[in-house]
Design a protein around this motif. Sequence first.
Motif, PDB file in Angstrom:
ATOM      1  N   GLU A 283       4.456  20.238  -1.390  1.00 34.97           N
ATOM      2  CA  GLU A 283       3.054  20.371  -1.759  1.00 34.97           C
ATOM      3  C   GLU A 283       2.820  19.751  -3.132  1.00 34.97           C
ATOM      4  O   GLU A 283       3.749  19.541  -3.911  1.00 34.97           O
ATOM      5  N   GLY A 284       1.541  19.435  -3.398  1.00 39.76           N
ATOM      6  CA  GLY A 284       1.178  18.961  -4.722  1.00 39.76           C
ATOM      7  C   GLY A 284       0.723  17.507  -4.735  1.00 39.76           C
ATOM      8  O   GLY A 284       0.633  16.826  -3.694  1.00 39.76           O
ATOM      9  N   PHE A 285       0.432  17.035  -5.953  1.00 41.44           N
ATOM     10  CA  PHE A 285      -0.109  15.687  -6.145  1.00 41.44           C
ATOM     11  C   PHE A 285       0.866  14.619  -5.668  1.00 41.44           C
ATOM     12  O   PHE A 285       0.507  13.704  -4.918  1.00 41.44           O
ATOM     13  N   TYR A 286       2.132  14.728  -6.074  1.00 42.48           N
ATOM     14  CA  TYR A 286       3.118  13.715  -5.693  1.00 42.48           C
ATOM     15  C   TYR A 286       3.467  13.805  -4.212  1.00 42.48           C
ATOM     16  O   TYR A 286       3.846  12.792  -3.597  1.00 42.48           O
ATOM     17  N   ALA A 287       3.372  15.003  -3.616  1.00 47.52           N
ATOM     18  CA  ALA A 287       3.619  15.140  -2.181  1.00 47.52           C
ATOM     19  C   ALA A 287       2.570  14.358  -1.383  1.00 47.52           C
ATOM     20  O   ALA A 287       2.888  13.691  -0.388  1.00 47.52           O
ATOM     21  N   ASN A 288       1.310  14.405  -1.830  1.00 46.57           N
ATOM     22  CA  ASN A 288       0.261  13.643  -1.142  1.00 46.57           C
ATOM     23  C   ASN A 288       0.513  12.139  -1.267  1.00 46.57           C
ATOM     24  O   ASN A 288       0.300  11.383  -0.313  1.00 46.57           O
ATOM     25  N   LEU A 289       0.982  11.708  -2.457  1.00 48.03           N
ATOM     26  CA  LEU A 289       1.315  10.294  -2.611  1.00 48.03           C
ATOM     27  C   LEU A 289       2.469   9.901  -1.694  1.00 48.03           C
ATOM     28  O   LEU A 289       2.465   8.812  -1.104  1.00 48.03           O
ATOM     29  N   ASN A 295       2.870   7.019   5.580  1.00 48.51           N
ATOM     30  CA  ASN A 295       1.889   6.412   6.480  1.00 48.51           C
ATOM     31  C   ASN A 295       1.956   4.887   6.417  1.00 48.51           C
ATOM     32  O   ASN A 295       1.822   4.196   7.430  1.00 48.51           O
ATOM     33  N   LYS A 296       2.180   4.356   5.214  1.00 48.74           N
ATOM     34  CA  LYS A 296       2.302   2.906   5.062  1.00 48.74           C
ATOM     35  C   LYS A 296       3.520   2.386   5.817  1.00 48.74           C
ATOM     36  O   LYS A 296       3.453   1.359   6.524  1.00 48.74           O
ATOM     37  N   LYS A 349      -4.318  -4.623  11.141  1.00 56.19           N
ATOM     38  CA  LYS A 349      -5.426  -4.082  10.350  1.00 56.19           C
ATOM     39  C   LYS A 349      -5.092  -2.705   9.799  1.00 56.19           C
ATOM     40  O   LYS A 349      -5.398  -2.397   8.642  1.00 56.19           O
ATOM     41  N   GLN A 350      -4.470  -1.876  10.630  1.00 55.63           N
ATOM     42  CA  GLN A 350      -4.112  -0.534  10.182  1.00 55.63           C
ATOM     43  C   GLN A 350      -3.096  -0.590   9.046  1.00 55.63           C
ATOM     44  O   GLN A 350      -3.162   0.184   8.075  1.00 55.63           O
ATOM     45  N   LYS A 351      -2.156  -1.537   9.152  1.00 57.06           N
ATOM     46  CA  LYS A 351      -1.172  -1.708   8.068  1.00 57.06           C
ATOM     47  C   LYS A 351      -1.856  -2.090   6.772  1.00 57.06           C
ATOM     48  O   LYS A 351      -1.544  -1.582   5.686  1.00 57.06           O
ATOM     49  N   GLN A 352      -2.832  -3.034   6.863  1.00 54.77           N
ATOM     50  CA  GLN A 352      -3.551  -3.446   5.665  1.00 54.77           C
ATOM     51  C   GLN A 352      -4.339  -2.294   5.061  1.00 54.77           C
ATOM     52  O   GLN A 352      -4.405  -2.143   3.832  1.00 54.77           O
ATOM     53  N   ILE A 353      -4.917  -1.453   5.928  1.00 57.10           N
ATOM     54  CA  ILE A 353      -5.666  -0.289   5.428  1.00 57.10           C
ATOM     55  C   ILE A 353      -4.739   0.667   4.695  1.00 57.10           C
ATOM     56  O   ILE A 353      -5.043   1.148   3.586  1.00 57.10           O
ATOM     57  N   GLU A 354      -3.583   0.977   5.313  1.00 56.22           N
ATOM     58  CA  GLU A 354      -2.639   1.904   4.688  1.00 56.22           C
ATOM     59  C   GLU A 354      -2.087   1.336   3.386  1.00 56.22           C
ATOM     60  O   GLU A 354      -1.887   2.057   2.397  1.00 56.22           O
ATOM     61  N   ARG A 357      -4.677   1.760   0.769  1.00 55.30           N
ATOM     62  CA  ARG A 357      -4.753   3.164   0.358  1.00 55.30           C
ATOM     63  C   ARG A 357      -3.624   3.522  -0.597  1.00 55.30           C
ATOM     64  O   ARG A 357      -3.839   4.169  -1.629  1.00 55.30           O
ATOM     65  N   THR A 358      -2.397   3.087  -0.260  1.00 53.79           N
ATOM     66  CA  THR A 358      -1.264   3.425  -1.132  1.00 53.79           C
ATOM     67  C   THR A 358      -1.385   2.732  -2.485  1.00 53.79           C
ATOM     68  O   THR A 358      -1.048   3.319  -3.522  1.00 53.79           O
ATOM     69  N   GLU A 359      -1.881   1.480  -2.487  1.00 53.34           N
ATOM     70  CA  GLU A 359      -2.061   0.799  -3.770  1.00 53.34           C
ATOM     71  C   GLU A 359      -3.102   1.498  -4.628  1.00 53.34           C
ATOM     72  O   GLU A 359      -2.923   1.651  -5.843  1.00 53.34           O
ATOM     73  N   ALA A 360      -4.192   1.942  -4.007  1.00 54.62           N
ATOM     74  CA  ALA A 360      -5.211   2.671  -4.762  1.00 54.62           C
ATOM     75  C   ALA A 360      -4.654   3.998  -5.272  1.00 54.62           C
ATOM     76  O   ALA A 360      -4.926   4.407  -6.408  1.00 54.62           O
ATOM     77  N   ALA A 361      -3.864   4.678  -4.414  1.00 56.14           N
ATOM     78  CA  ALA A 361      -3.274   5.953  -4.843  1.00 56.14           C
ATOM     79  C   ALA A 361      -2.296   5.748  -5.989  1.00 56.14           C
ATOM     80  O   ALA A 361      -2.238   6.550  -6.933  1.00 56.14           O
ATOM     81  N   GLU A 362      -1.502   4.655  -5.932  1.00 54.25           N
ATOM     82  CA  GLU A 362      -0.570   4.366  -7.021  1.00 54.25           C
ATOM     83  C   GLU A 362      -1.324   4.083  -8.320  1.00 54.25           C
ATOM     84  O   GLU A 362      -0.902   4.498  -9.400  1.00 54.25           O
ATOM     85  N   GLN A 363      -2.442   3.368  -8.215  1.00 56.20           N
ATOM     86  CA  GLN A 363      -3.242   3.090  -9.404  1.00 56.20           C
ATOM     87  C   GLN A 363      -3.787   4.383 -10.003  1.00 56.20           C
ATOM     88  O   GLN A 363      -3.749   4.588 -11.224  1.00 56.20           O
TER      89      GLN A 363
END
Length: 603
Positions: A283-289, A295-296, A349-354, A357-363
């Motif tokens: 659980e937690g912030f890093y768990a969501n990342l 997913n990626k 397309k799904q890969k590009q979306i994921e 998302r991961t790049e935005a989450a990392e930022q």
Amino acid sequence: MGLACGPAHADRRVALVIGNSAYKSAPKLGNPVNDATLVGGMFKKAGFDSVDVRLDLSASEMRRMLREFAGRTRDADMAVIYYAGHGIELEGTNYLIPIDATLETDGDVLDETIPVERALFAVEPAKQLRLIILDACRDNPFSKTMKRTLASRAIGRGLAKVEPTSPNTMIAFAAKAGSTASDGDSRNSPFAVALVEHLPKPGLDLRKAFGFVRDDVLKSTGYKQEPYVYGSLGGDDVPLVATKPAATGPQANPQDSIRRDYELALQLATRDGWEAFLAQYPEGFYANLAKGQLNKIGAEETRVSAEQKANAAEQQKARLIAERAQKAEQDKAVAAAKAAEEARVAAEKQKQIEQARTEAAEQQRKLAEAAAAKAQAEKQATEKAKAELVARQAAEKAEQAAKPVADRQMPEAEQKVAALSPAPASTLSAADLTKSVQSELRRVGCLSATADGDWSAASQRSLTLFNKYAGTQFDAKLASVDALDALKAKPGRVCPLICNFGSKADGDQCVKIACRAGYRVGDDNECEKIQEKKPVATREDSKRRDQDRKASESAPSKPEASGQIFCSSSGCRPVQKGCRLVAGATPGRYNASVGSGNYEVCN
């Protein structure tokens, strides 16, 4: 009182961990990658400021990592390098073997491997402890296939004995020089397990810790493998992890350990790594990342599977068309290929979306960590300022209370000497301080001579140059601690690179100026067009003209008359220019002859 009341100074500790298992020209090793991961986690839990874990490195990657690590050790008090993988000894010198080494001949060792001295060079700048741990004493896998270019050249078993020349330097071998180490039957080698067990014990001196490691490895290997340590330390205890003091200042952020584990899993970038992280921190912030990273990875796996299916359907359609199968079968294959292609596009397309998302989450993670670090630093700075203020006020109060008594007890001459004696500015000796300042001046491009510890005129000129380009005003006649601190604060070159005429600066090097045809390097050190030269009279031409003029002036002038003489009753005279004498009587008026003889006729 200032030392007692002020915040405790924390030593900076850095570590580089390398594990090589996937050798391309030798059998794969099972444990080095696992050992490096285990030891790297031990350094992280021990609170090291920087821990870099690298797995399966080529020769160029190992050289780059050692070069980057040497830059981090410049401001470190303790620097540690751990290496697990194959090693080799040639003519008494030890080498670490990257995964891309082939070693077809003994001469290839010099080109394709990394000498242990390179690792020693990387930890050299550390101030208190330099530690190299080598779990590389395994059997040489290239010994049977390697060709000898010189029969007398010796390739030893295991690694050769090493005696470090720098103080406070230790080199730990998994097995004594000349013997080999065991990988063991479990996930990790006995040496790595013992290291993780004893090295991080708070307050335990390293010499005792490695003694315990030796005992454990001897027992676990049936007294066949004996670790050994070369080098020496001083009389004080040197623990890898200091004893934790009482919690009086700001406490460490509990999220730091989670963040370090997250970054380690991010370096691995595998499904197993992220699943292990989520098992530890569900659980937690890093768990969501971490879930976003999973997913990626899942999207990429789906994309690869869809692409394979699309290729298979396309091949099936082409085969049926080539075999001229029935139209129904061909239509079915065409439909299947179309569906597979649509699935592949959707997966892409799904890969590009994921991935987005991961790049935005990392930022967002980096921004959040930067904000948290800034807040923590501001809090610590405020607490430190308060503690320093309290200590300074207490010291001033104690000094004022003790000053009258001390003044009365101290003779006048001693008071004057005490007033003139400066406080010690640094624990460095004068020679070490001078050498350190010279080294930093060389690094920022202000000194070209070697750092020999002699503050000569060249060193003084280099510090003057630094003052000019850095905007400082240090006394160039001596090397000072303030100048050293200012030099260390500069990340790169300060003094400009000065090149000779005909060359120009290109980065940190001088290169020759190349002009195109019809151009040359001018006085301003730039290319300019070559001007055509006009003919210039020589000294011989001028001399010849002077001689001709003098000759013409000295020659007698030519007579302007015709050379005839006309005589009359009044006398004789030359015939005028343009006139001539005619024989006969002189004609008079009305064509009458006046006299006889010659007469003058003019044009």
